[in-house]
Write a protein that holds these residues in place. Structure first.
Motif, PDB file in Angstrom:
ATOM      1  N   ARG A  61       0.832  -1.210   0.000  1.00 20.61           N
ATOM      2  CA  ARG A  61       0.000   0.000   0.000  1.00 20.61           C
ATOM      3  C   ARG A  61       0.864   1.257   0.000  1.00 20.61           C
ATOM      4  O   ARG A  61       0.633   2.199  -0.761  1.00 20.61           O
ATOM      5  N   SER A 177     -18.549   5.520  -1.455  1.00 22.22           N
ATOM      6  CA  SER A 177     -17.963   4.190  -1.701  1.00 22.22           C
ATOM      7  C   SER A 177     -17.787   3.902  -3.192  1.00 22.22           C
ATOM      8  O   SER A 177     -16.915   3.126  -3.579  1.00 22.22           O
ATOM      9  N   SER A 180     -14.284   4.687  -4.269  1.00 21.87           N
ATOM     10  CA  SER A 180     -13.214   4.137  -3.444  1.00 21.87           C
ATOM     11  C   SER A 180     -12.450   3.017  -4.150  1.00 21.87           C
ATOM     12  O   SER A 180     -13.034   2.168  -4.829  1.00 21.87           O
ATOM     13  N   ALA A 182     -10.644   1.080  -2.202  1.00 17.97           N
ATOM     14  CA  ALA A 182     -10.515   0.092  -1.122  1.00 17.97           C
ATOM     15  C   ALA A 182     -11.195  -1.212  -1.526  1.00 17.97           C
ATOM     16  O   ALA A 182     -12.189  -1.225  -2.259  1.00 17.97           O
ATOM     17  N   SER A 183     -10.654  -2.310  -1.024  1.00 21.39           N
ATOM     18  CA  SER A 183     -11.163  -3.631  -1.391  1.00 21.39           C
ATOM     19  C   SER A 183     -11.305  -4.513  -0.157  1.00 21.39           C
ATOM     20  O   SER A 183     -10.296  -4.826   0.489  1.00 21.39           O
ATOM     21  N   ALA A 187      -8.339  -6.459   1.867  1.00 18.95           N
ATOM     22  CA  ALA A 187      -8.232  -6.225   3.313  1.00 18.95           C
ATOM     23  C   ALA A 187      -8.293  -7.544   4.083  1.00 18.95           C
ATOM     24  O   ALA A 187      -7.512  -7.772   5.018  1.00 18.95           O
ATOM     25  N   ARG A 194      -4.601  -1.699   4.698  1.00 16.51           N
ATOM     26  CA  ARG A 194      -5.281  -0.737   3.827  1.00 16.51           C
ATOM     27  C   ARG A 194      -4.912  -0.917   2.350  1.00 16.51           C
ATOM     28  O   ARG A 194      -5.100   0.002   1.546  1.00 16.51           O
ATOM     29  N   HIS A 196      -5.108  -1.509  -1.405  1.00 19.92           N
ATOM     30  CA  HIS A 196      -6.242  -1.227  -2.297  1.00 19.92           C
ATOM     31  C   HIS A 196      -5.844  -1.481  -3.749  1.00 19.92           C
ATOM     32  O   HIS A 196      -4.685  -1.815  -4.053  1.00 19.92           O
ATOM     33  N   GLY A 264      -7.780   5.728  -2.210  1.00 18.63           N
ATOM     34  CA  GLY A 264      -7.445   4.406  -1.709  1.00 18.63           C
ATOM     35  C   GLY A 264      -7.131   4.343  -0.233  1.00 18.63           C
ATOM     36  O   GLY A 264      -7.878   3.756   0.545  1.00 18.63           O
ATOM     37  N   THR A 265      -6.058   4.992   0.166  1.00 18.01           N
ATOM     38  CA  THR A 265      -5.570   4.843   1.544  1.00 18.01           C
ATOM     39  C   THR A 265      -6.450   5.551   2.563  1.00 18.01           C
ATOM     40  O   THR A 265      -6.862   4.970   3.561  1.00 18.01           O
ATOM     41  N   GLN A 267      -9.317   7.992   1.835  1.00 18.58           N
ATOM     42  CA  GLN A 267     -10.708   8.268   1.463  1.00 18.58           C
ATOM     43  C   GLN A 267     -11.129   9.723   1.743  1.00 18.58           C
ATOM     44  O   GLN A 267     -12.295  10.052   1.678  1.00 18.58           O
TER      45      GLN A 267
END
Length: 354
Positions: A61, A177, A180, A182-183, A187, A194, A196, A264-265, A267
């Motif tokens: 990350r 969301s 985002s 992020a996954s 995770a 974090r 992503h 990603g990290t 938000q």
């Protein structure tokens, strides 16, 4: 002639490897002098990255923006320019991606996420174009103008957040969301890190830089202008246009680095009176990676591994985390001392032949 070129190539490739080894050895000596166990310290770093999924995920990350920032520096350097403004380009890219995500939050993910990433890259491109224009039109040195643009970015982003995107906690609202990176899958795979999907963007960027500079006519032109502006101008190439294009593309990479942090990290983006440091670390990453795409990728992995592994080094071996920064600084110092390393390698090879 071919043997000489091969020898030079091998020496060039060996310099970062030797620099890393020397940096780690000097770090070990420092640990011994102040009473710490270097074997335990380095063992904890390696084990945390490769045996503990959380720290492995955090390492990857942290590597994402470092690689993109390194590509920004390396791209400009390959075209004869020194972009010190990666930090500012990163910050405006971060804000632009977050602002786009919040403003267009009603859009579906298939549209909102790409638009937010593009917004980050576009903002970085604009911040890179300005010093490029000043260099091409008024001969303003890019080192001076890009440094100044860093400070303009720092205070401009703080002003915009405070007056247009402010929420409790001295920051912007959290992005929807749908924007985002992020996954939950990543995770869970890395036990709550974090990590992503920005890693895919970083890999694409590495390939894009390689393809553009070494597989296209425009890339050849950009490198030619960087190598010899006068000869390129004589050959009919527009030096001014290529200078602006180079810093604009460099800004895109930097803006994407900021977008990866915003989408990603974290938000969101906070109001800050200090730089993130990622852009400046990108200079070191590019230097260690010999300004090549794959080299930047490997150097980014090393730097992020040392930074994240330093946390476990402190917990397991009691070594202060600040020592990691000393080791990184030593590695950069030895890369900067490449002439001395080349001289030592040449002497060693001549002795071997005797």
């Amino acid at each position: 002639m071919s043997n000489l070129l091969k020898k030079v190539n091998w020496m060039t490739l060996l310099i970062p490897v030797i620099s890393v080894i020397l940096g780690l050895l000097c770090g070990a000596v420092i640990m011994l002098v102040i009473g710490y166990n270097p074997v335990l310290a380095y063992q904890s770093i390696v084990e945390s990255i490769f045996l503990q999924p959380y720290y492995g995920g955090e390492t990857i990350r942290a590597m994402i923006p470092l690689v993109l920032a390194g590509l920004a520096v390396a791209f400009s350097f390959r075209t004869g320019l020194f972009n010190i403004g990666v930090e500012g380009q990163l910050m405006v890219g971060w804000l632009a991606s977050v602002a786009c995500a919040i403003s267009l939050g009603h859009l579906p993910k298939i549209l909102l996420l790409p638009l937010s990433i593009v917004a980050g890259g576009a903002a970085g491109a604009l911040w890179g174009f300005i010093p490029g224009f000043l260099k091409a039109r008024f001969k303003v040195h890019e080192v001076i103008s890009t440094i100044m643009m860093n400070y303009i970015a720092l205070y401009t982003t703080a002003y915009l957040i405070k007056n247009f995107l402010y929420t409790e906690g001295e920051r912007t609202p959290t992005i929807p969301s749908a924007a985002s990176l992020a996954s939950p899958f990543l995770a869970n795979l890395t036990q709550g890190s974090r990590l992503h999907w920005g890693i895919i963007v970083a890999i694409i960027a590495v390939f894009a830089m390689w393809f553009l500079l070494w597989k296209t006519t425009k890339g050849y032109e950009l490198r030619s202008v960087g190598f010899s502006p006068d000869a390129s101008n004589y050959a009919g190439m527009s030096v001014a246009r290529n200078i602006m294009l180079s810093l604009t593309i460099s800004g895109i990479f930097a803006g994407l680095a900021g977008a990866m942090e915003g989408l990603g990290t974290y938000q969101y983006m906070t109001i800050s009176s200090a730089f993130t440091g990622i852009g400046f670390n990108g200079i070191a990453v590019a230097l260690l990676g010999l300004n090549t795409p794959i080299g930047v990728l490997l150097a980014g992995a090393l730097f992020s591994g040392l930074q994240n592994g330093g946390l476990t080094m402190q917990a397991n071996a009691g070594v202060p985390v600040e020592l990691v920064n000393i080791i990184i600084a030593l590695i950069i110092f030895f890369v900067g001392s490449s002439y001395a390393i080349k001289w030592a390698l040449s002497r060693f090879s001549r002795k071997g032949k005797k």
